[in-house]
Design an enzyme around this catalytic site. Structure first.
Site, PDB file in Angstrom:
ATOM      1  N   HIS A 144      64.794  16.641  64.350  1.00  0.00           N
ATOM      2  CA  HIS A 144      65.376  16.008  65.538  1.00  0.00           C
ATOM      3  C   HIS A 144      64.875  16.737  66.792  1.00  0.00           C
ATOM      4  O   HIS A 144      64.785  17.970  66.811  1.00  0.00           O
ATOM      5  CB  HIS A 144      66.902  16.156  65.544  1.00  0.00           C
ATOM      6  CG  HIS A 144      67.604  15.425  64.443  1.00  0.00           C
ATOM      7  ND1 HIS A 144      67.012  14.457  63.656  1.00  0.00           N
ATOM      8  CD2 HIS A 144      68.897  15.514  64.020  1.00  0.00           C
ATOM      9  CE1 HIS A 144      67.913  13.998  62.785  1.00  0.00           C
ATOM     10  NE2 HIS A 144      69.052  14.622  62.981  1.00  0.00           N
ATOM     11  N   CYS A 157      74.140  17.918  62.368  1.00  0.00           N
ATOM     12  CA  CYS A 157      72.795  18.483  62.571  1.00  0.00           C
ATOM     13  C   CYS A 157      72.425  18.603  64.060  1.00  0.00           C
ATOM     14  O   CYS A 157      71.841  19.608  64.486  1.00  0.00           O
ATOM     15  CB  CYS A 157      71.751  17.645  61.838  1.00  0.00           C
ATOM     16  SG  CYS A 157      72.016  15.868  61.950  1.00  0.00           S
TER      17      CYS A 157
HETATM   18  P1  NAP Z   1      71.441  10.999  50.739  1.00  0.00           P
HETATM   19  O1  NAP Z   1      70.031  11.402  50.700  1.00  0.00           O
HETATM   20  O2  NAP Z   1      71.767   9.546  50.831  1.00  0.00           O
HETATM   21  O3  NAP Z   1      72.167  11.612  49.436  1.00  0.00           O
HETATM   22  C1  NAP Z   1      73.504  11.331  49.119  1.00  0.00           C
HETATM   23  C2  NAP Z   1      73.911  12.118  47.882  1.00  0.00           C
HETATM   24  O4  NAP Z   1      75.287  11.860  47.605  1.00  0.00           O
HETATM   25  C3  NAP Z   1      73.138  11.726  46.624  1.00  0.00           C
HETATM   26  O5  NAP Z   1      72.987  12.833  45.782  1.00  0.00           O
HETATM   27  C4  NAP Z   1      74.077  10.705  45.986  1.00  0.00           C
HETATM   28  O6  NAP Z   1      73.892  10.576  44.583  1.00  0.00           O
HETATM   29  C5  NAP Z   1      75.421  11.388  46.272  1.00  0.00           C
HETATM   30  N1  NAP Z   1      76.517  10.425  46.149  1.00  0.00           N
HETATM   31  C6  NAP Z   1      76.657   9.243  46.768  1.00  0.00           C
HETATM   32  N2  NAP Z   1      77.795   8.626  46.364  1.00  0.00           N
HETATM   33  C7  NAP Z   1      78.385   9.471  45.475  1.00  0.00           C
HETATM   34  C8  NAP Z   1      79.568   9.400  44.698  1.00  0.00           C
HETATM   35  N3  NAP Z   1      80.396   8.354  44.746  1.00  0.00           N
HETATM   36  N4  NAP Z   1      79.862  10.463  43.893  1.00  0.00           N
HETATM   37  C9  NAP Z   1      79.041  11.518  43.817  1.00  0.00           C
HETATM   38  N5  NAP Z   1      77.895  11.627  44.535  1.00  0.00           N
HETATM   39  C10 NAP Z   1      77.570  10.622  45.356  1.00  0.00           C
HETATM   40  O7  NAP Z   1      72.233  11.680  51.951  1.00  0.00           O
HETATM   41  P2  NAP Z   1      71.960  13.118  52.644  1.00  0.00           P
HETATM   42  O8  NAP Z   1      71.045  12.942  53.771  1.00  0.00           O
HETATM   43  O9  NAP Z   1      71.650  14.109  51.589  1.00  0.00           O
HETATM   44  O10 NAP Z   1      73.392  13.401  53.302  1.00  0.00           O
HETATM   45  C11 NAP Z   1      74.515  13.751  52.541  1.00  0.00           C
HETATM   46  C12 NAP Z   1      75.664  14.179  53.452  1.00  0.00           C
HETATM   47  O11 NAP Z   1      75.241  15.259  54.285  1.00  0.00           O
HETATM   48  C13 NAP Z   1      76.163  13.080  54.397  1.00  0.00           C
HETATM   49  O12 NAP Z   1      77.554  13.197  54.539  1.00  0.00           O
HETATM   50  C14 NAP Z   1      75.489  13.406  55.702  1.00  0.00           C
HETATM   51  O13 NAP Z   1      76.208  12.951  56.819  1.00  0.00           O
HETATM   52  C15 NAP Z   1      75.457  14.927  55.649  1.00  0.00           C
HETATM   53  N6  NAP Z   1      74.386  15.499  56.480  1.00  0.00           N
HETATM   54  C16 NAP Z   1      73.113  15.041  56.360  1.00  0.00           C
HETATM   55  C17 NAP Z   1      72.127  15.592  57.176  1.00  0.00           C
HETATM   56  C18 NAP Z   1      70.698  15.122  57.106  1.00  0.00           C
HETATM   57  O14 NAP Z   1      69.912  15.555  57.965  1.00  0.00           O
HETATM   58  N7  NAP Z   1      70.325  14.304  56.146  1.00  0.00           N
HETATM   59  C19 NAP Z   1      72.444  16.584  58.089  1.00  0.00           C
HETATM   60  C20 NAP Z   1      73.760  17.041  58.178  1.00  0.00           C
HETATM   61  C21 NAP Z   1      74.716  16.491  57.361  1.00  0.00           C
HETATM   62  P3  NAP Z   1      72.898   9.443  43.980  1.00  0.00           P
HETATM   63  O15 NAP Z   1      71.507   9.926  44.230  1.00  0.00           O
HETATM   64  O16 NAP Z   1      73.273   9.437  42.542  1.00  0.00           O
HETATM   65  O17 NAP Z   1      73.227   8.164  44.678  1.00  0.00           O
END
Ligand code: NAP
Length: 347
Positions: A249, A135
């Site tokens: 950010h 990001c």
């Molecule tokens: P988050 O809110 O913690 O959500 C994580 C998601 O992954 C949830 O749907 C979770 O499901 C699922 N998950 C976790 N463990 C899993 C498993 N073993 N099998 C299948 N699904 C699983 O995180 P997020 O912010 O959305 O970020 C997700 C990814 O995007 C990360 O790799 C992060 O680095 C990347 N990212 C995030 C951002 C940001 O600004 N947030 C920006 C760029 C990239 P449950 O709800 O069932 O636990």
């Protein structure tokens, strides 16, 4: 014959990025035929609404992508989960747009910001995977690309002010509960997602420490910039800081260019740049017209830039303040924009 509608899979569908995918697909009227939602076993059976209909979330399993004819998977279940499941989706014929850091530096996988290097999308067919950048990198490069094209950037110094949503939904909860805990003088402000207390604090560490005193987040900003810009000579030195903000950010960016520039021309260039919104009128009566700030940018699509001024300490130096919604342009929107180009040009 070109398809009219596409089958879409979303992994990590219950997370911050996953839910934003769903909202943005709906908002932009992406031509969706069928949508398949996957998350961890904990979310099995939950429902998520898309275009007025409730869809049941399935637990992500090895056979999740079989016999569904999924065209595009928007993936954000975390790096280690993507490492295993994105190639399985690709093997079943879907093009995966992966938001985790896992595939970004694979030289056979394109790393794309549509305003910067849309031409790299064509390499999706190498592995049927396209990586979405970090990001902080995305929002930095959208305004810097037009400056680089005209004046050639030699080096970038950046300090980030990154919101807690960048670390997922549990990290936002941690800021909320710690903040109310401190206000109510409760004991036990234990950090879980962050290394120390985030409420009323700024933490100069995002991700783990790696080489030469830099964190992984800071190294990503260097390596991803060089890959996306196709320029190994651009130097990037980053300090990534987590701040107690929920969304968006901020980045204080200082650049040095090879060619001389006039600040007026830079402002004109950025006012015309795709995906950029310039707010730079320091003495305006309306504070929203003076400069961008995090709460005002949350929920918006563009990358906002202000406080543009010359850095008089070097030849050809410039300072900028760059703000964007990390869950939208920093993640879900960038991926959906890639998907839009994919269906326009390739699928
Ligand atoms: P988050 O809110 O913690 O959500 C994580 C998601 O992954 C949830 O749907 C979770 O499901 C699922 N998950 C976790 N463990 C899993 C498993 N073993 N099998 C299948 N699904 C699983 O995180 P997020 O912010 O959305 O970020 C997700 C990814 O995007 C990360 O790799 C992060 O680095 C990347 N990212 C995030 C951002 C940001 O600004 N947030 C920006 C760029 C990239 P449950 O709800 O069932 O636990």
């Amino acid at each position: 014959m070109k398809k009219e509608k596409y089958n879409i899979g979303i992994t990590g569908a219950t997370g911050l990025v996953g839910r934003e995918f769903i909202e943005i697909l709906e908002e932009r009227n992406f031509p969706v035929k069928e949508i398949y939602l996957f998350a961890s076993e904990n979310s099995f059976g939950e429902t998520v609404a898309f275009k007025g209909k409730d869809y049941i979330v399935d637990a992500l399993k090895e056979d999740s992508f079989k016999k569904k004819n999924i065209d595009i998977v928007l993936s954000s279940p975390g790096g280690s989960v993507s490492a295993k499941f994105s190639p399985l989706a690709a093997k079943e014929g879907a093009v995966v747009i992966d938001n985790t850091s896992y595939f970004r530096m694979d030289e056979n996988i394109p790393l794309v910001v549509p305003e910067v290097n849309p031409e790299d999308i064509k390499y999706y067919s190498n592995k049927n995977i396209i990586a979405n950048p970090n990001c902080s990198t995305i929002q930095m490069l959208v305004p810097l690309k037009p400056i680089h094209d005209r004046y050639k950037i030699k080096r970038i110094l950046v300090s980030t002010y990154q919101s807690t949503s960048g670390a997922g939904k549990k990290a936002m909860d941690e800021l909320f509960y710690q903040t109310t805990g401190v206000i109510n003088a409760k004991n036990g402000i234990y950090p879980e997602k962050f290394p120390v207390q985030i409420a009323f604090n700024c933490i100069p560490q995002i991700d783990v420490f790696a080489d030469e005193g830099y964190t992984k987040e800071e190294i990503k900003m260097l390596k991803e910039t060089q890959k996306i810009m196709h320029d190994k000579n651009i130097g990037v030195s980053a300090t990534a800081v987590r701040v107690p903000v929920f969304f968006s950010h901020g980045e204080s960016v200082n650049i040095e260019t090879e060619k001389t520039f006039d600040i007026k021309d830079i402002k004109k260039l950025l006012s015309e740049a795709k995906g950029v919104k310039l707010i730079d009128d320091a003495l305006n009566d309306n504070p929203d017209e003076r400069y961008p700030y995090q709460t005002n940018v949350a929920g918006k699509d563009e990358v906002f830039v202000g406080r543009i001024r010359k850095d008089f300490s070097v030849a050809n130096g410039m300072n900028l303040w760059i703000v964007a919604d990390n869950v939208r342009k920093g993640a879900a929107l960038n991926a959906v924009q890639i998907a839009e180009i994919l269906i326009q040009k390739y699928l």
